[in-house]
Design a protein around this motif. Structure first.
Motif, PDB file in Angstrom:
ATOM      1  N   UNK A  68      51.965  -2.277 -62.472  1.00 35.03           N
ATOM      2  CA  UNK A  68      50.554  -2.266 -62.843  1.00 35.03           C
ATOM      3  C   UNK A  68      49.801  -1.055 -62.287  1.00 35.03           C
ATOM      4  N   UNK A  69      50.266  -0.486 -61.208  1.00 31.00           N
ATOM      5  CA  UNK A  69      49.484   0.563 -60.552  1.00 31.00           C
ATOM      6  C   UNK A  69      50.071   1.961 -60.675  1.00 31.00           C
ATOM      7  N   UNK A  70      51.360   2.075 -60.947  1.00 31.69           N
ATOM      8  CA  UNK A  70      51.996   3.398 -60.986  1.00 31.69           C
ATOM      9  C   UNK A  70      51.990   3.987 -62.395  1.00 31.69           C
ATOM     10  N   UNK A  71      52.143   5.307 -62.449  1.00 23.97           N
ATOM     11  CA  UNK A  71      52.378   5.995 -63.712  1.00 23.97           C
ATOM     12  C   UNK A  71      53.877   6.155 -63.927  1.00 23.97           C
ATOM     13  N   UNK A  72      54.284   6.157 -65.204  1.00 25.99           N
ATOM     14  CA  UNK A  72      55.685   6.351 -65.565  1.00 25.99           C
ATOM     15  C   UNK A  72      55.780   7.542 -66.513  1.00 25.99           C
ATOM     16  N   UNK A  73      56.754   8.403 -66.265  1.00 22.35           N
ATOM     17  CA  UNK A  73      56.913   9.605 -67.077  1.00 22.35           C
ATOM     18  C   UNK A  73      57.939   9.370 -68.186  1.00 22.35           C
ATOM     19  N   UNK A  74      57.628   9.851 -69.393  1.00 16.08           N
ATOM     20  CA  UNK A  74      58.554   9.726 -70.520  1.00 16.08           C
ATOM     21  C   UNK A  74      59.665  10.766 -70.354  1.00 16.08           C
ATOM     22  N   UNK A  75      60.887  10.284 -70.321  1.00 12.72           N
ATOM     23  CA  UNK A  75      62.044  11.143 -70.083  1.00 12.72           C
ATOM     24  C   UNK A  75      62.341  11.999 -71.322  1.00 12.72           C
ATOM     25  N   UNK A  76      62.816  13.248 -71.130  1.00 14.60           N
ATOM     26  CA  UNK A  76      63.119  14.127 -72.279  1.00 14.60           C
ATOM     27  C   UNK A  76      64.150  13.573 -73.253  1.00 14.60           C
ATOM     28  N   UNK A  77      64.996  12.641 -72.814  1.00 12.86           N
ATOM     29  CA  UNK A  77      66.015  12.087 -73.715  1.00 12.86           C
ATOM     30  C   UNK A  77      65.461  10.984 -74.619  1.00 12.86           C
TER      31      UNK A  77
END
Length: 330
Positions: free
Chosen positions: A209-218
Motif C-alpha cells: 500500500x505504501x511503496x512504489x513498484x517499477x515496471x520491469x523492461x521485460x
C-alpha cells in the motif's frame, strides 16, 4: 487498397475490444491494452465501438494513405505528423490521398491507436478482429504489420475530398475528446483486494500500500512484471489454478509481483492479491518500462460508480460524434 506500410514500427497490430467468451478453450481475450482509447478512436470517426483499430508502440510506423480518409489517433503522444505537419490526437482528421503518416518522437504514453472511418476490411477469428500473436490468428494474418502490407478499408459513401481545403494535406474536424479525468494521476492505480490479499503478512500489506513498484523492461502485452520490495504470505499455500483477468495482480514465488494485461493466460496458480479496477486499466496500459506504480485501495461501490460513469460518457460521445459527422458531410 486504402493504405500501405512504408516502414513498420516496433509492434503494430490489429486490435478491437477483445475476444471474449473463448476462455474455456484457453484462448486469451486479448484486444487493445487501452480499451478506452481504442473505443474513442472509433467513435470519433463514426465507427461502431467494436471496430478494429491499429495499436501502435514507439517507434511507430510510416503509413502511406492511398485514398482520402477520415482518421483519429488516440492514446499515447508519439507526435503524429502528416507529411511532416503535426496533427492533433483525440480529434478526427481528414487526410489527403498520397500523404504519409509518421510518428517521429515519444512525448508520453505506451501505445496509441489509429482508426479509419468504416473500419478495416478484415475477417474475424472467434468473433474478434484482435491479433493473437501466439496463436498466429486474428488481425492481419495473426501477425504484426510489416513493410509492404496493404490494408483495405470497408467501403463508405462519404466524399472526404469535399472536406479538404485546396492544397492542404489534412483538415482537422472541430470536435474532440477531453481525457483529463481519464489519465489523471497516471501512476496511481486503484485496486480491490484479491482472494489471497488477507494472506499477506502485515509488513507486506503495508509495503504493497505504501511503496512504489517499477515496471520491469521485460514487461509486455501479457503482463507487467513489477520490481519492488519482496512481499510474502504469512504461511505458504497450495493453490489450484483458477480464473484470472486483465488487471489481476499475482504474487510470484520470488516475492515480486506481476500485473496481468490484455494477452494474459486464462488461469493461474499464483496468489491473487489484488485486481486493478476497470476504470484505471487505461492509465495502467499507458505506462512504460521503468515507470512506477503506486497502488491505491478502493471500495467496490466507488469502482462500480467510476465504471458506470465512464460508460455513460462514452454513450454520449458516440451520439455527439455521429451528429457532428452527419452535419459535416451533409
Amino acid at each position: 487498397m486504402a493504405f500501405s506500410i512504408i516502414k513498420p514500427g516496433l509492434l503494430d497490430t490489429i486490435q478491437d475490444l477483445g475476444r471474449h467468451g473463448s476462455g474455456r478453450w484457453g484462448v486469451s481475450p486479448g484486444g487493445a491494452m487501452d480499451g478506452y482509447a481504442a473505443e474513442v478512436a472509433n467513435l470519433l470517426v463514426g465507427n461502431d465501438r467494436q471496430e478494429a483499430v491499429i495499436e501502435i508502440h514507439f517507434p511507430g510506423p510510416q503509413i502511406l494513405f492511398e485514398q482520402n480518409t477520415l482518421i483519429a489517433i488516440t492514446g499515447a503522444d508519439f507526435s503524429p505528423t502528416v507529411n511532416d505537419e503535426v496533427i492533433p490526437r483525440w480529434q478526427p482528421v481528414v487526410v489527403r490521398k498520397n500523404t504519409v503518416l509518421h510518428f517521429p518522437s515519444l512525448v508520453q504514453g505506451g501505445r496509441c491507436y489509429l482508426s479509419v472511418h468504416g473500419g478495416y476490411c478484415l475477417k474475424k477469428w472467434l468473433n474478434s478482429y484482435s491479433t493473437n500473436l501466439k496463436a498466429t490468428a486474428g488481425g492481419w494474418d495473426g501477425l504484426a504489420l510489416k513493410k509492404g502490407d496493404e490494408l483495405p478499408f470497408n467501403e463508405n459513401t462519404i466524399y472526404f475530398a469535399g472536406l479538404l481545403k485546396e492544397e492542404s494535406n489534412f483538415e482537422t474536424l472541430p470536435w474532440r475528446v477531453n481525457t483529463e479525468n481519464i489519465y489523471q494521476f497516471p501512476h496511481e492505480i486503484g485496486f480491490l483486494p484479491g482472494h489471497e490479499f488477507g494472506g499477506l503478512s502485515d509488513a507486506s500489506k503495508t509495503a504493497f500500500l505504501e511503496n512504489n513498484f517499477m515496471i520491469h523492461p521485460s514487461s509486455d502485452r501479457m503482463g507487467y512484471q513489477l520490481k519492488g520490495a519482496p512481499l510474502s504470505l504469512d504461511r505458504p499455500v497450495d493453490l489450484v489454478s483458477s480464473a484470472v483477468s486483465f488487471g489481476t495482480v499475482q504474487l510470484l514465488p520470488n516475492g515480486q509481483l506481476i500485473v496481468l494485461m490484455a494477452d494474459h493466460q486464462t488461469t493461474g496458480g499464483y496468489p491473487r492479491i489484488a485486481h486493478v479496477v476497470s476504470a484505471h486499466l487505461p492509465k495502467l496500459a499507458q505506462l512504460r518500462p521503468s515507470d512506477t506504480v503506486q497502488f491505491k485501495l478502493m471500495d467496490l461501490a466507488l469502482a462500480e460508480k467510476m465504471l458506470v460513469s465512464r460508460k455513460k460518457e462514452l454513450h454520449i460521445l458516440q451520439r455527439s460524434c455521429m451528429d457532428h459527422l452527419n452535419e459535416r458531410v451533409c
